[in-house]
Design an enzyme around this catalytic site. Structure first.
Site, short mmCIF file in Angstrom:
data_model
loop_
_atom_site.label_atom_id
_atom_site.label_comp_id
_atom_site.label_asym_id
_atom_site.label_seq_id
_atom_site.Cartn_x
_atom_site.Cartn_y
_atom_site.Cartn_z
CB SER A 147 46.76 37.01 -17.74
OG SER A 147 48.03 37.52 -17.39
CG ASP A 387 49.13 45.65 -18.54
OD1 ASP A 387 50.23 45.11 -18.80
OD2 ASP A 387 48.06 45.02 -18.49
CG HIS A 390 48.23 41.72 -19.64
ND1 HIS A 390 48.50 42.19 -18.39
CD2 HIS A 390 48.11 40.38 -19.52
CE1 HIS A 390 48.53 41.18 -17.52
NE2 HIS A 390 48.30 40.07 -18.20
#
Ligand SMILES: *[C@@H]1O[C@H](CO)[C@@H](O)[C@H](O)[C@H]1NC(C)=O
Ligand SMILES: *[C@@H]1O[C@H](CO)[C@@H](O)[C@H](O)[C@H]1NC(C)=O
Ligand SMILES: *[C@@H]1O[C@H](CO)[C@@H](O)[C@H](O)[C@H]1NC(C)=O
Ligand SMILES: *[C@@H]1O[C@H](CO)[C@@H](O)[C@H](O)[C@H]1NC(C)=O
Ligand SMILES: *[C@@H]1O[C@H](CO)[C@@H](O)[C@H](O)[C@H]1NC(C)=O
Ligand SMILES: *[C@@H]1O[C@H](CO)[C@@H](O)[C@H](O)[C@H]1NC(C)=O
Ligand SMILES: *[C@@H]1O[C@H](CO)[C@@H](O)[C@H](O)[C@H]1NC(C)=O
Length: 415
Positions: A147, A387, A390
């Site tokens: 990702s 997070d 990312h």
């Protein structure tokens, strides 16, 4: 100089529970996107009857776009530049997914969008979407990985899409691929989900196990047959390996599952990948890149007197030198070693160090969880919900693409 406190080695592996859920969330998000998408036609912008208009323009590399010989573009510093950066905005790129639009999701500062990477010995050429599309004419560029790599794909799409008129561009989801097409250039920018590069039980693009991992260290063909003939390939694989110090894997007999030391498993997987590269890549008309690990910023004691926090609340880059424990040096060594022994030329996009400085660039609490923006309660608990893997867009992955662009552009100097 940032002095790193001595760390428990286990820290390098045992990411907090947040990581597991983040990876899962990322996949769930694709499911949701697919559901949404299936109600519409599968492509966003494509209008039939567009026809072909082939107007070739030679790619010219002007003097100020030439990277001086011997300049290491990965060594340098971040400089404040709110004139040239960001290269696009959340509004100008409607294709951006909610997970990365941090401002729209409530992030109070936008400084993270205004930094430019300045190599020590030279300048990066200014990103030119039209030149890149010309470079990609009649070609496929494919990003392969997890990702984080998808963030680089999303960034690349945003960097070029604004110069393409409506009706001449499309974005399709064909799991495990996402395909952006620029019709007038017959060019594709693609993403391929393969979090371990080799095969694993996490390969289903929309419904994969996260907690349970099982990697087939010697198998790659299910993936690689879809990489064959792609003109420009950009590989990356790291964070999925780093869940625990060991990982369940098979080599040969699928019934013989063993726990491997992660570094050992990674090396075997890289060799399987390298084998495919050696036997399948035709360097005459294909280019291959390998992107080094994207750093995480999970423990703020690594860059300041920590309070048990993470990347949450960080709004400025770290002034180097700095290297976090999340970027495993054994893994880096394996990448270097395996690529170094290849006969095929695979170029390294060594983005780890430059991204290490960017503790301010992550989605933090302004991303998604389980396909939804964080709730108020979750936002008030950044220790568990931020997070720090990312990145927001526009942001750090744009710089990775500026560098990729710079390298691709240099290839045209000889013509
Ligand atoms: C750009 O940054 C400078 C220096 O920090 C600041 O004075 C200026 O207001 C900023 N311009 C914009 C458009 O944000
Ligand atoms: C379009 O691009 C593909 C590669 O992506 C290539 O195989 C094909 O020949 C191109 N078509 C034309 C008409 O040039
Ligand atoms: C690879 O493909 C074969 C045939 O479709 C399938 O049986 C196998 O399970 C696949 N491997 C993985 C890891 O998905
Ligand atoms: C996802 O995969 C699991 C295990 O393979 C399966 O039981 C489940 O039905 C799948 N869910 C969807 C929505 O396909
Ligand atoms: C490997 O698989 C076994 C059996 O499913 C499980 O008990 C063990 O925790 C797994 N190891 C790792 C490192 O995930
Ligand atoms: C795994 O291998 C690396 C490199 O050989 C070594 O430094 C590390 O201690 C090993 N880890 C475990 C858990 O055995
Ligand atoms: C990437 O750069 C770092 C220094 O920033 C270096 O230690 C490492 O060996 C490089 N990795 C590769 C694969 O070249």
């Amino acid at each position: 100089m940032t002095i790193l406190p001595s760390t428990d080695r286990r820290n390098q592996f045992i990411f907090p529970a947040a990581l597991v859920s983040l990876l899962f969330i990322a996949s769930l998000r694709i499911v949701l996107e697919n559901l949404k998408n299936s109600h519409h036609s599968r492509s966003f912008f494509w209008q039939p009857g567009g026809g072909y208009r082939v107007v070739r323009r030679p790619v010219h590399v002007s003097n100020d776009e030439v990277i001086e010989k011997g300049c290491n573009i990965f060594e340098g510093k971040w400089v404040w530049d709110n004139v040239s950066h960001p290269l696009y905005t959340e509004e100008s790129c409607p294709l951006l997914v909610k997970q990365v639009t941090c401002l729209k999701n409530g992030r109070p500062d936008s400084y993270y969008q205004n930094w430019k990477w300045q190599p020590d010995g030279c300048n990066l050429p200014r990103f030119n979407a039209l030149k890149l599309l010309e470079i990609l004419r009649d070609k496929r560029l494919m990003f392969v990985g997890d990702s984080v790599q998808r963030g680089m794909f999303d960034s690349m799409v945003c960097l070029v899409q604004s110069v393409i008129p409506e009706g001449k561009k499309s974005l399709k989801r064909v799991p495990p691929r996402k395909i952006f097409r620029a019709e007038e250039y017959n060019a594709s920018i693609e993403y391929y989900w393969a979090p371990f590069l080799v095969e694993s039980i996490s390969d289903h693009a929309t419904n994969h196990t996260v907690l349970k991992r099982l990697v087939r260290l010697d198998s790659i063909s299910n993936h690689s047959k879809q990489w064959e003939g792609v003109d420009i390939l950009v590989f990356e694989s790291y964070v999925w390996w780093m869940h625990k110090p060991t990982i369940n894997a098979t080599y040969g007999n699928l019934k013989n599952v063993q726990e491997y030391n992660v570094t050992k498993a990674y090396r075997i997987a890289m060799e399987t990948w390298a084998n495919w590269i050696e036997t399948s890549i035709n360097t005459h008309d294909q280019k291959v890149f390998f992107m080094t690990m994207s750093p995480t910023h999970l423990w703020n004691w690594e860059w300041k007197t920590g309070d048990g926090g993470n990347c949450f609340g960080e709004s400025q880059p770290i002034q180097g030198p700095y290297w976090g424990t999340g970027s495993n040096l054994d893994i880096m060594g394996i990448v270097k070693d395996v690529l170094g022994r290849l006969r095929v030329n695979v170029r390294v996009l060594n983005i780890t160090q430059l991204s290490e400085y960017r503790k301010d660039g992550h989605a933090s609490i302004y991303g998604e969880r389980k396909g939804k923006l964080l709730t108020k309660e979750q936002r008030s608990d950044p220790k568990n919900f931020a997070d720090c893997i990312h990145w927001c867009l526009p942001g750090v992955p744009d710089t990775w693409n500026e560098i990729l662009y710079a390298v691709l552009l240099q290839d045209y100097r000889k013509f």
